[in-house]
Design a protein around this motif. Structure first.
Motif, PDB file in Angstrom:
ATOM      1  N   UNK A 163      55.576  40.589   8.968  1.00 21.65           N
ATOM      2  CA  UNK A 163      54.681  39.788   9.800  1.00 21.65           C
ATOM      3  C   UNK A 163      54.020  40.640  10.875  1.00 21.65           C
ATOM      4  N   UNK A 164      53.019  40.076  11.562  1.00 24.32           N
ATOM      5  CA  UNK A 164      52.271  40.787  12.594  1.00 24.32           C
ATOM      6  C   UNK A 164      52.810  40.423  13.974  1.00 24.32           C
ATOM      7  N   UNK A 165      53.057  41.452  14.772  1.00 18.51           N
ATOM      8  CA  UNK A 165      53.538  41.308  16.146  1.00 18.51           C
ATOM      9  C   UNK A 165      52.504  41.894  17.107  1.00 18.51           C
ATOM     10  N   UNK A 166      52.587  41.477  18.369  1.00 19.75           N
ATOM     11  CA  UNK A 166      51.773  42.068  19.432  1.00 19.75           C
ATOM     12  C   UNK A 166      52.699  42.584  20.519  1.00 19.75           C
ATOM     13  N   UNK A 167      52.326  43.714  21.136  1.00 16.91           N
ATOM     14  CA  UNK A 167      53.079  44.307  22.246  1.00 16.91           C
ATOM     15  C   UNK A 167      52.098  44.829  23.285  1.00 16.91           C
ATOM     16  N   UNK A 168      52.604  45.068  24.506  1.00 16.07           N
ATOM     17  CA  UNK A 168      51.765  45.526  25.613  1.00 16.07           C
ATOM     18  C   UNK A 168      52.386  46.748  26.273  1.00 16.07           C
ATOM     19  N   UNK A 169      51.525  47.557  26.915  1.00 16.95           N
ATOM     20  CA  UNK A 169      51.999  48.793  27.531  1.00 16.95           C
ATOM     21  C   UNK A 169      51.148  49.146  28.747  1.00 16.95           C
ATOM     22  N   UNK A 170      51.768  49.691  29.803  1.00 16.47           N
ATOM     23  CA  UNK A 170      50.972  50.161  30.949  1.00 16.47           C
ATOM     24  C   UNK A 170      50.443  51.582  30.771  1.00 16.47           C
ATOM     25  N   UNK A 171      51.007  52.346  29.805  1.00 18.98           N
ATOM     26  CA  UNK A 171      50.718  53.777  29.747  1.00 18.98           C
ATOM     27  C   UNK A 171      50.600  54.353  28.333  1.00 18.98           C
ATOM     28  N   UNK A 172      50.616  53.499  27.313  1.00 22.05           N
ATOM     29  CA  UNK A 172      50.542  53.874  25.900  1.00 22.05           C
ATOM     30  C   UNK A 172      51.850  54.421  25.339  1.00 22.05           C
ATOM     31  N   UNK A 173      52.812  54.742  26.182  1.00 25.32           N
ATOM     32  CA  UNK A 173      54.082  55.288  25.698  1.00 25.32           C
ATOM     33  C   UNK A 173      55.176  54.235  25.614  1.00 25.32           C
ATOM     34  N   UNK A 174      55.252  53.391  26.610  1.00 26.44           N
ATOM     35  CA  UNK A 174      56.337  52.420  26.703  1.00 26.44           C
ATOM     36  C   UNK A 174      55.774  51.022  26.469  1.00 26.44           C
ATOM     37  N   UNK A 175      56.296  50.359  25.438  1.00 24.89           N
ATOM     38  CA  UNK A 175      55.748  49.089  24.978  1.00 24.89           C
ATOM     39  C   UNK A 175      56.795  47.991  25.071  1.00 24.89           C
ATOM     40  N   UNK A 176      56.329  46.772  25.388  1.00 25.73           N
ATOM     41  CA  UNK A 176      57.239  45.639  25.496  1.00 25.73           C
ATOM     42  C   UNK A 176      56.493  44.316  25.451  1.00 25.73           C
ATOM     43  N   UNK A 177      57.162  43.264  25.909  1.00 28.12           N
ATOM     44  CA  UNK A 177      56.615  41.902  25.859  1.00 28.12           C
ATOM     45  C   UNK A 177      56.168  41.555  24.438  1.00 28.12           C
ATOM     46  N   UNK A 178      56.966  41.976  23.461  1.00 29.46           N
ATOM     47  CA  UNK A 178      56.592  41.803  22.061  1.00 29.46           C
ATOM     48  C   UNK A 178      56.735  40.353  21.617  1.00 29.46           C
ATOM     49  N   UNK A 179      55.773  39.921  20.789  1.00 28.43           N
ATOM     50  CA  UNK A 179      55.788  38.568  20.250  1.00 28.43           C
ATOM     51  C   UNK A 179      55.374  38.580  18.784  1.00 28.43           C
ATOM     52  N   UNK A 180      56.038  37.750  17.992  1.00 28.44           N
ATOM     53  CA  UNK A 180      55.618  37.501  16.621  1.00 28.44           C
ATOM     54  C   UNK A 180      54.477  36.485  16.657  1.00 28.44           C
ATOM     55  N   UNK A 181      53.310  36.848  16.103  1.00 29.29           N
ATOM     56  CA  UNK A 181      52.149  35.963  16.238  1.00 29.29           C
ATOM     57  C   UNK A 181      51.549  35.517  14.911  1.00 29.29           C
ATOM     58  N   UNK A 182      51.946  36.135  13.801  1.00 28.71           N
ATOM     59  CA  UNK A 182      51.315  35.773  12.531  1.00 28.71           C
ATOM     60  C   UNK A 182      52.238  36.129  11.364  1.00 28.71           C
ATOM     61  N   UNK A 183      52.424  35.165  10.446  1.00 31.57           N
ATOM     62  CA  UNK A 183      53.300  35.360   9.306  1.00 31.57           C
ATOM     63  C   UNK A 183      52.534  35.227   7.992  1.00 31.57           C
ATOM     64  N   UNK A 184      53.095  35.802   6.912  1.00 35.70           N
ATOM     65  CA  UNK A 184      52.546  35.515   5.588  1.00 35.70           C
ATOM     66  C   UNK A 184      52.648  34.020   5.301  1.00 35.70           C
ATOM     67  N   UNK A 185      51.785  33.537   4.429  1.00 38.06           N
ATOM     68  CA  UNK A 185      51.734  32.109   4.126  1.00 38.06           C
ATOM     69  C   UNK A 185      52.258  31.860   2.708  1.00 38.06           C
ATOM     70  N   UNK A 186      53.339  31.092   2.551  1.00 35.88           N
ATOM     71  CA  UNK A 186      53.889  30.838   1.213  1.00 35.88           C
ATOM     72  C   UNK A 186      52.866  30.213   0.272  1.00 35.88           C
TER      73      UNK A 186
END
Length: 271
Positions: A125-148
């Motif tokens: 599935x597709x996730x989104x994450x955020x970063x202040x500096x391109x190196x350290x990423x967090x606040x990850x969320x699953x936002x989109x899944x395959x569709x059966x």
């Protein structure tokens, strides 16, 4: 264009090609980027590097790429200003991640990225994450899944870096369908909110491109169209680039407004 190429031993590197019109490219005979031969990147790029995505932010071009080794697949991040010299920045995921794209704008001062962990827990599935500096990423969320029972029921993953439109961020993604004759890769669309890219406005229920030509159906890997880049033009058109059967590079054009409308008028839930 930065593209994946195979050595005769089967391992990948990145090449460079240039074009005045976006259709006719001249390939540089020298590799643009090869697996690191020393330093902290060496152990994680030993089996090859591939699937580059490029985005421009603040006058620099950020390039994400898949790094293969006996330790799995990680995503590397490099940057360049002139496509002549390149600087590796960091390995920004653990194993096993693929298909990472960075948004070309910041959100509340943070970089944002889409990626696809290679996992059966939340299947491909597709996730989104955020970063202040391109190196350290967090606040990850699953936002989109395959569709059966749909064309992308097996797995999905980001393709080209998202394209900004008045209605939202246009995300060209790939979806995979399993058949008795192997998997089929197609391209689809999703639309993200401009100010909150973690929120998906719409996902087009059907694909926009599937393998049809002989060079898309037969090659190194059969039945594959796989996009890593798209270029919006001033006239409202979009050049979409895709790999066909892991053997050749292709280009096609579309109208951005028609892609957005296709997404909005024939939509399904992202999750």
């Amino acid at each position: 264009m930065i593209f994946r190429a195979h050595k005769h031993n089967g391992r990948s590197l990145l090449g460079k090609a240039e074009s005045d019109d976006g259709y006719h490219f001249s390939v540089d005979p020298k590799p643009f980027m090869e697996p690191a031969k020393e330093g902290r990147f060496q152990a994680y790029e030993a089996f090859g590097i591939e699937d580059p995505r490029i985005v421009e932010i603040d006058g620099e071009y950020l390039i994400t790429y898949s790094a293969y080794s006996e330790n799995g697949v990680r995503i590397g991040l490099a940057k360049t200003k002139d496509f002549k010299t390149i600087e590796r920045i960091s390995l920004i995921t653990e194993a096993d991640y693929r298909n990472l794209v960075i948004f070309p704008e910041k959100f509340n001062g943070l970089y944002a990225r889409l990626d696809r962990p290679h996992s059966e827990i939340a299947p491909w599935s597709v996730w989104i994450s955020f970063s202040p500096d391109l190196k350290y990423w967090g606040e990850s969320q699953l936002i989109m899944k395959p569709c059966p029972y749909h064309w992308d029921e097996m797995k999905i993953g980001p393709g080209a870096p998202p394209i900004k439109t008045k209605q939202g961020w246009l995300n060209i993604y790939h979806g995979v369908f399993p058949t008795m004759d192997g998997s089929v890769y197609r391209l689809g669309l999703a639309l993200h909110r401009l100010d909150k890219p973690e929120e998906i406005i719409a996902v087009a229920d059907d694909w926009i491109l599937q393998p049809e030509e002989t060079y898309e159906r037969v090659g190194y890997v059969h039945n594959v169209v796989f996009c890593c880049g798209a270029v919006p033009e001033d006239d409202g058109s979009l050049k979409i680039y895709w790999g066909a059967a892991d053997n050749v590079m292709c280009v096609g054009t579309a109208r951005i407004d028609q892609l957005v409308n296709h997404c909005l008028k024939n939509s399904r839930s992202p999750l």
